[in-house]
Design a protein around this motif. Structure first.
Motif, short mmCIF file in Angstrom:
data_model
loop_
_atom_site.label_atom_id
_atom_site.label_comp_id
_atom_site.label_asym_id
_atom_site.label_seq_id
_atom_site.Cartn_x
_atom_site.Cartn_y
_atom_site.Cartn_z
N VAL A 108 -1.14 15.60 -1.13
CA VAL A 108 -1.49 15.83 -2.53
C VAL A 108 -0.52 15.10 -3.46
O VAL A 108 -0.95 14.53 -4.48
N THR A 109 0.76 15.07 -3.12
CA THR A 109 1.73 14.36 -3.98
C THR A 109 1.44 12.86 -4.01
O THR A 109 1.52 12.24 -5.08
N ALA A 110 1.07 12.27 -2.88
CA ALA A 110 0.72 10.84 -2.84
C ALA A 110 -0.53 10.59 -3.68
O ALA A 110 -0.61 9.59 -4.43
N PHE A 111 -1.51 11.48 -3.56
CA PHE A 111 -2.72 11.35 -4.37
C PHE A 111 -2.38 11.44 -5.85
O PHE A 111 -2.86 10.64 -6.67
N GLY A 112 -1.54 12.40 -6.23
CA GLY A 112 -1.15 12.56 -7.63
C GLY A 112 -0.48 11.32 -8.19
O GLY A 112 -0.74 10.93 -9.34
N GLU A 113 0.36 10.68 -7.39
CA GLU A 113 1.01 9.44 -7.83
C GLU A 113 -0.01 8.32 -8.03
O GLU A 113 0.04 7.60 -9.03
#
Length: 179
Positions: free
Chosen positions: A41-46
Motif C-alpha cells: 500500500v505504501t508503494a501504491f501511495g507513492e
C-alpha cells in the motif's frame, strides 16, 4: 449474484478529493499481493501521489452504496515521456508523436468481477479524452493471463515490455486508439 446496474461511476480530476478511496479499494483489490514490495500500500501511495500530480490526471471509481468497489486512473503522457523511453523495443513514432492517455492502475473487487464493472470504469476514463491513443501496462501473469486477454478483447495490442521499477515485474505494454 452481483450486478453492475447498482454501480455509480464518479470521475475525479483532483487526487485530494479521492485519494483515501483509491487507497482503500486498491488494498481490497490487491489484498493477496500486498506482501510484495511493488504491491505494498505504501508503494501504491507513492505512485499515486506522483501520478496525481502529472498532467491530465483522471480517476474513475465505481461505488455501491457509497463504498468503492473498483477504480482506474491515468494521465496524459507526451512525446519523450519516460513512460515511452522504458519500453523495449522502442514503440513506433506513430504512437509517441502525440500525447496519449496512460492508464496507470485499475482493479475491481472480487465480488464485482465478471459484471462489466471493469469495462464501465475503463470506458468512463476514455469518455472525454482527446488523445488519439490509450496505453497501459499489464502483468502477463495477472489472473493466469486472463487480464491480458481481457485487454486484447477490448482492442489493445502488445507493443513491447517494460519494467517501470526494480521491484516491478516485467510488464506487457499495450495500446489502442481511444475512439
Amino acid at each position: 449474484m452481483t450486478t453492475a446496474r447498482a454501480i455509480e461511476l464518479r470521475t475525479f480530476t483532483m487526487l485530494d478529493a479521492v485519494r483515501g478511496d483509491l487507497i482503500d479499494v486498491y488494498a481490497e483489490v490487491r489484498a493477496p499481493l500486498l506482501h510484495l514490495p511493488n504491491y505494498a500500500v505504501t508503494a501504491f501511495g507513492e505512485r499515486l501521489d506522483r501520478h496525481g500530480a502529472e498532467p491530465g490526471f483522471v480517476a474513475v471509481l465505481a461505488y455501491v452504496e457509497g463504498h468503492p468497489v473498483g477504480y482506474g486512473y491515468g494521465n496524459t503522457i507526451a512525446h519523450g515521456d519516460r513512460y515511452w523511453q522504458r519500453i523495449c523495443p522502442a514503440p513506433t513514432e506513430i504512437y509517441t508523436e502525440c500525447p496519449a492517455l496512460a492508464l496507470k492502475e485499475g482493479g475491481v473487487c472480487r465480488a464485482w468481477r465478471g459484471t462489466g464493472t471493469a469495462r464501465r470504469i475503463h470506458d468512463g476514463l476514455l469518455a472525454a479524452r482527446e488523445e488519439p491513443y490509450v496505453t497501459l501496462m499489464v502483468n502477463p501473469a495477472a489472473g493466469d493471463g486472463k487480464v491480458h486477454a481481457l485487454y486484447q478483447s477490448w482492442g489493445y495490442k502488445d507493443i513491447g515490455q517494460s519494467q517501470p521499477s526494480p521491484a516491478s515485474p516485467l510488464l506487457t505494454v499495450m495500446i489502442r486508439p481511444i475512439h
